[in-house]
Design a protein around this motif. Structure first.
Motif, PDB file in Angstrom:
ATOM      1  N   THR A  32       0.552  -0.687   0.056  1.00 22.98           N
ATOM      2  CA  THR A  32       0.156  -0.535  -0.198  1.00 22.98           C
ATOM      3  C   THR A  32       1.091   1.453   0.080  1.00 22.98           C
ATOM      4  N   LEU A  33       0.173   1.953  -0.179  1.00 29.25           N
ATOM      5  CA  LEU A  33       0.742   3.545  -0.547  1.00 29.25           C
ATOM      6  C   LEU A  33       1.340   3.840   0.754  1.00 29.25           C
ATOM      7  N   GLU A  34       0.917   3.661   2.223  1.00 28.78           N
ATOM      8  CA  GLU A  34       0.486   3.625   3.491  1.00 28.78           C
ATOM      9  C   GLU A  34       2.235   3.568   3.895  1.00 28.78           C
ATOM     10  N   GLU A  35       2.059   2.155   3.796  1.00 28.64           N
ATOM     11  CA  GLU A  35       3.200   1.454   4.133  1.00 28.64           C
ATOM     12  C   GLU A  35       4.459   1.542   2.983  1.00 28.64           C
ATOM     13  N   TRP A  36       4.104   2.272   2.227  1.00 31.69           N
ATOM     14  CA  TRP A  36       5.815   2.770   1.463  1.00 31.69           C
ATOM     15  C   TRP A  36       5.791   3.989   1.994  1.00 31.69           C
ATOM     16  N   PRO A  55       0.750   0.568  -8.000  1.00 34.01           N
ATOM     17  CA  PRO A  55       0.568   1.941  -8.304  1.00 34.01           C
ATOM     18  C   PRO A  55       2.106   2.000  -6.138  1.00 34.01           C
ATOM     19  N   VAL A  56       2.549   1.577  -5.737  1.00 36.19           N
ATOM     20  CA  VAL A  56       2.943   1.883  -4.714  1.00 36.19           C
ATOM     21  C   VAL A  56       4.735   1.483  -5.633  1.00 36.19           C
ATOM     22  N   SER A  57       5.277   0.151  -6.702  1.00 37.51           N
ATOM     23  CA  SER A  57       6.407   0.622  -7.489  1.00 37.51           C
ATOM     24  C   SER A  57       6.417   1.838  -8.300  1.00 37.51           C
ATOM     25  N   ASN A  58       4.892   2.402  -9.295  1.00 35.81           N
ATOM     26  CA  ASN A  58       5.453   3.388  -9.706  1.00 35.81           C
ATOM     27  C   ASN A  58       6.002   4.818  -8.425  1.00 35.81           C
ATOM     28  N   LYS A  59       5.479   4.576  -7.070  1.00 34.92           N
ATOM     29  CA  LYS A  59       5.515   5.655  -6.256  1.00 34.92           C
ATOM     30  C   LYS A  59       6.691   5.779  -5.802  1.00 34.92           C
ATOM     31  N   ILE A  60       7.359   4.763  -5.804  1.00 35.43           N
ATOM     32  CA  ILE A  60       8.660   4.480  -5.131  1.00 35.43           C
ATOM     33  C   ILE A  60      10.224   5.120  -6.459  1.00 35.43           C
ATOM     34  N   ALA A  61       9.084   5.272  -7.623  1.00 32.20           N
ATOM     35  CA  ALA A  61       9.919   5.163  -8.624  1.00 32.20           C
ATOM     36  C   ALA A  61      10.452   7.183  -8.729  1.00 32.20           C
ATOM     37  N   GLU A  62       8.579   7.388  -8.901  1.00 32.43           N
ATOM     38  CA  GLU A  62       8.700   9.140  -8.174  1.00 32.43           C
ATOM     39  C   GLU A  62       8.729   9.684  -7.539  1.00 32.43           C
ATOM     40  N   ASP A  63       8.774   9.399  -6.365  1.00 36.59           N
ATOM     41  CA  ASP A  63       9.558   9.904  -4.993  1.00 36.59           C
ATOM     42  C   ASP A  63      10.973   9.836  -4.528  1.00 36.59           C
ATOM     43  N   LEU A  64      11.713   8.742  -5.701  1.00 38.70           N
ATOM     44  CA  LEU A  64      13.020   8.755  -5.324  1.00 38.70           C
ATOM     45  C   LEU A  64      14.183   9.663  -6.511  1.00 38.70           C
ATOM     46  N   ASN A  65      12.609   9.734  -7.510  1.00 41.28           N
ATOM     47  CA  ASN A  65      13.413   9.921  -9.015  1.00 41.28           C
ATOM     48  C   ASN A  65      14.546   8.640 -10.089  1.00 41.28           C
TER      49      ASN A  65
END
Length: 112
Positions: free
Chosen positions: A8-12, A67-77
């Motif tokens: 989940t995005l919350e866990e990320w 969604p979590v995988s994409n958010k990691i890529a986005e947050d960490l560039n």
């Protein structure tokens, strides 16, 4: 097992937040890819051999948790790749490797 899976995005967000005080190692894993299966095996082998106790280890299944995988890529560039291992400190990428570079020897060299 010395790692946890997040989905989940919350866990990320919690993993990202925890990187302010502890190193975080994230393995992005594809359940349909033989290269990723090899990387998961290397990750598990590394964790069997007394991993760095000052770090947390996390698995993200990229297909099941897109969604979590994409958010990691986005947050960490960081460009999304799979398999991919990312070492995170203070809310930013410190080191990353992908594909056949995700090996026990490589992890020991960087993380120990």
């Amino acid at each position: 097992m010395n790692w946890k899976e997040i989905a989940t995005l919350e866990e990320w967000d919690e993993v990202l937040s925890n990187s302010s005080t502890r190193g975080q190692v994230i393995l992005k894993h594809s359940t349909t890819c033989p290269v990723s299966a090899n990387a998961l095996h290397e990750f598990e082998d590394y964790l069997k051999d007394s991993p760095n106790p000052d770090m947390d280890y996390t698995l993200v299944k990229v297909i099941e948790s897109r969604p979590v995988s994409n958010k990691i890529a986005e947050d960490l560039n960081v460009k999304h790749e799979s398999p991919q291992i990312i070492y995170l400190k203070e809310k930013s990428k410190y080191w990353a490797a992908s594909h056949w570079s995700v090996t026990k020897a490589h992890m020991k060299a960087v993380l120990d």
